[in-house]
Write a protein that holds these residues in place. Structure first.
Motif, PDB file in Angstrom:
ATOM      1  N   VAL A  56       0.852  -1.185   0.000  1.00  0.00           N
ATOM      2  CA  VAL A  56       0.000   0.000   0.000  1.00  0.00           C
ATOM      3  C   VAL A  56       0.891   1.239   0.000  1.00  0.00           C
ATOM      4  O   VAL A  56       1.682   1.453   0.921  1.00  0.00           O
ATOM      5  CB  VAL A  56      -0.959  -0.001   1.213  1.00  0.00           C
ATOM      6  CG1 VAL A  56      -1.838   1.243   1.194  1.00  0.00           C
ATOM      7  CG2 VAL A  56      -1.807  -1.260   1.220  1.00  0.00           C
ATOM      8  N   ASP A  58      -0.395   4.497  -0.489  1.00  0.00           N
ATOM      9  CA  ASP A  58      -1.106   5.512   0.291  1.00  0.00           C
ATOM     10  C   ASP A  58      -2.558   5.086   0.470  1.00  0.00           C
ATOM     11  O   ASP A  58      -3.060   4.231  -0.254  1.00  0.00           O
ATOM     12  CB  ASP A  58      -1.017   6.913  -0.335  1.00  0.00           C
ATOM     13  CG  ASP A  58      -1.687   7.018  -1.689  1.00  0.00           C
ATOM     14  OD1 ASP A  58      -2.927   6.928  -1.746  1.00  0.00           O
ATOM     15  OD2 ASP A  58      -0.983   7.191  -2.685  1.00  0.00           O
ATOM     16  N   ARG A  60      -5.900   3.416   2.222  1.00  0.00           N
ATOM     17  CA  ARG A  60      -6.217   2.112   2.806  1.00  0.00           C
ATOM     18  C   ARG A  60      -6.615   1.160   1.690  1.00  0.00           C
ATOM     19  O   ARG A  60      -7.221   1.566   0.700  1.00  0.00           O
ATOM     20  CB  ARG A  60      -7.364   2.235   3.808  1.00  0.00           C
ATOM     21  CG  ARG A  60      -7.479   0.986   4.680  1.00  0.00           C
ATOM     22  CD  ARG A  60      -8.505   1.137   5.756  1.00  0.00           C
ATOM     23  NE  ARG A  60      -9.674   0.355   5.321  1.00  0.00           N
ATOM     24  CZ  ARG A  60     -10.916   0.629   5.661  1.00  0.00           C
ATOM     25  NH1 ARG A  60     -11.185   1.676   6.408  1.00  0.00           N
ATOM     26  NH2 ARG A  60     -11.887  -0.121   5.242  1.00  0.00           N
ATOM     27  N   ASP A  62      -8.082  -2.936   1.404  1.00  0.00           N
ATOM     28  CA  ASP A  62      -8.537  -4.139   2.088  1.00  0.00           C
ATOM     29  C   ASP A  62      -8.555  -5.306   1.118  1.00  0.00           C
ATOM     30  O   ASP A  62      -8.815  -5.134  -0.079  1.00  0.00           O
ATOM     31  CB  ASP A  62      -9.947  -3.947   2.654  1.00  0.00           C
ATOM     32  CG  ASP A  62     -10.017  -2.795   3.651  1.00  0.00           C
ATOM     33  OD1 ASP A  62      -8.988  -2.475   4.271  1.00  0.00           O
ATOM     34  OD2 ASP A  62     -11.110  -2.230   3.806  1.00  0.00           O
ATOM     35  N   GLU A  76      -7.137  -5.721   6.568  1.00  0.00           N
ATOM     36  CA  GLU A  76      -7.093  -4.268   6.351  1.00  0.00           C
ATOM     37  C   GLU A  76      -5.641  -3.819   6.289  1.00  0.00           C
ATOM     38  O   GLU A  76      -4.863  -4.089   7.203  1.00  0.00           O
ATOM     39  CB  GLU A  76      -7.824  -3.541   7.478  1.00  0.00           C
ATOM     40  CG  GLU A  76      -9.305  -3.822   7.505  1.00  0.00           C
ATOM     41  CD  GLU A  76     -10.023  -3.036   8.597  1.00  0.00           C
ATOM     42  OE1 GLU A  76      -9.419  -2.127   9.219  1.00  0.00           O
ATOM     43  OE2 GLU A  76     -11.204  -3.353   8.831  1.00  0.00           O
ATOM     44  N   ARG A  78      -2.858  -0.579   5.487  1.00  0.00           N
ATOM     45  CA  ARG A  78      -2.662   0.870   5.465  1.00  0.00           C
ATOM     46  C   ARG A  78      -1.313   1.181   4.813  1.00  0.00           C
ATOM     47  O   ARG A  78      -0.520   0.294   4.537  1.00  0.00           O
ATOM     48  CB  ARG A  78      -2.712   1.416   6.882  1.00  0.00           C
ATOM     49  CG  ARG A  78      -4.036   1.082   7.553  1.00  0.00           C
ATOM     50  CD  ARG A  78      -4.334   1.984   8.715  1.00  0.00           C
ATOM     51  NE  ARG A  78      -5.586   1.632   9.355  1.00  0.00           N
ATOM     52  CZ  ARG A  78      -6.784   1.996   8.926  1.00  0.00           C
ATOM     53  NH1 ARG A  78      -6.898   2.720   7.851  1.00  0.00           N
ATOM     54  NH2 ARG A  78      -7.878   1.640   9.572  1.00  0.00           N
ATOM     55  N   GLN A  79      -1.055   2.458   4.600  1.00  0.00           N
ATOM     56  CA  GLN A  79       0.181   2.894   3.938  1.00  0.00           C
ATOM     57  C   GLN A  79       1.396   2.199   4.546  1.00  0.00           C
ATOM     58  O   GLN A  79       1.570   2.171   5.760  1.00  0.00           O
ATOM     59  CB  GLN A  79       0.340   4.405   4.065  1.00  0.00           C
ATOM     60  CG  GLN A  79       1.566   4.941   3.352  1.00  0.00           C
ATOM     61  CD  GLN A  79       1.636   6.452   3.401  1.00  0.00           C
ATOM     62  OE1 GLN A  79       0.674   7.127   3.693  1.00  0.00           O
ATOM     63  NE2 GLN A  79       2.800   6.982   3.099  1.00  0.00           N
ATOM     64  N   ASP A  81       2.005  -1.040   4.423  1.00  0.00           N
ATOM     65  CA  ASP A  81       1.769  -2.463   4.678  1.00  0.00           C
ATOM     66  C   ASP A  81       1.972  -3.286   3.411  1.00  0.00           C
ATOM     67  O   ASP A  81       1.633  -2.849   2.307  1.00  0.00           O
ATOM     68  CB  ASP A  81       0.340  -2.708   5.176  1.00  0.00           C
ATOM     69  CG  ASP A  81       0.108  -2.208   6.590  1.00  0.00           C
ATOM     70  OD1 ASP A  81       1.087  -1.947   7.312  1.00  0.00           O
ATOM     71  OD2 ASP A  81      -1.073  -2.082   6.979  1.00  0.00           O
ATOM     72  N   SER A  95     -11.279  -0.689  -1.546  1.00  0.00           N
ATOM     73  CA  SER A  95     -10.590   0.452  -0.945  1.00  0.00           C
ATOM     74  C   SER A  95     -11.514   1.663  -0.873  1.00  0.00           C
ATOM     75  O   SER A  95     -12.267   1.924  -1.819  1.00  0.00           O
ATOM     76  CB  SER A  95      -9.360   0.818  -1.785  1.00  0.00           C
ATOM     77  OG  SER A  95      -8.726   1.964  -1.285  1.00  0.00           O
ATOM     78  N   GLY A  98      -7.007   4.901  -2.325  1.00  0.00           N
ATOM     79  CA  GLY A  98      -5.595   4.674  -2.077  1.00  0.00           C
ATOM     80  C   GLY A  98      -4.874   4.281  -3.340  1.00  0.00           C
ATOM     81  O   GLY A  98      -5.438   4.325  -4.445  1.00  0.00           O
TER      82      GLY A  98
END
Length: 130
Positions: A56, A58, A60, A62, A76, A78-79, A81, A95, A98
């Protein structure tokens, strides 16, 4: 030796707006490094022959996963990950907004085994050059 110049991912992402329409930004051996904007739901699909790596960049991102017994869970991200969907695992990215980087073998379809009608926000591609 023919070297590609460095590529800035922020600039590359700014060069297109389509969601779930991966662009190939680099190649490593038989693999492609792809980036994509993500917004809304992708489709449920499987990649039978390859894992799929998501980083990721930027926002989120999923990933819903469906087990063989039909049970589902969502990871889930996030940036920053990184997550790998193992080959043969049915999954559906989604998403609220992102961007992602994917690392996949050349020729891998962005919609895997999916054969139905695609929603407007998803493009089925084996990678488009930036």
């Amino acid at each position: 030796m023919d070297l590609a110049p460095p590529l800035n991912l922020t600039d590359a992402l700014a060069s297109f707006t389509e969601t779930y329409s991966p662009r190939t930004v680099s190649r490593v051996n038989d693999y492609e490094v792809r980036i994509a904007h993500a917004l809304g739901d992708h489709v449920w699909h499987v990649h039978h022959d390859t894992d799929e790596l998501f980083l990721v960049l930027d926002g989120r991102f999923d990933v819903a996963l469906r087990d063989a017994d039909g049970s589902e869970r969502t990871v889930e991200l996030r940036q920053g990950d990184v997550f790998v969907v193992p080959k043969g695992t049915e999954h559906r990215p989604s998403s609220p907004g992102g961007s992602i980087l994917m690392f996949e073998p050349r020729g891998t379809s962005s919609t895997g085994d999916y054969e139905g009608e695609l929603p407007d926000n998803v493009t089925s591609t084996t990678g488009q050059d930036l």
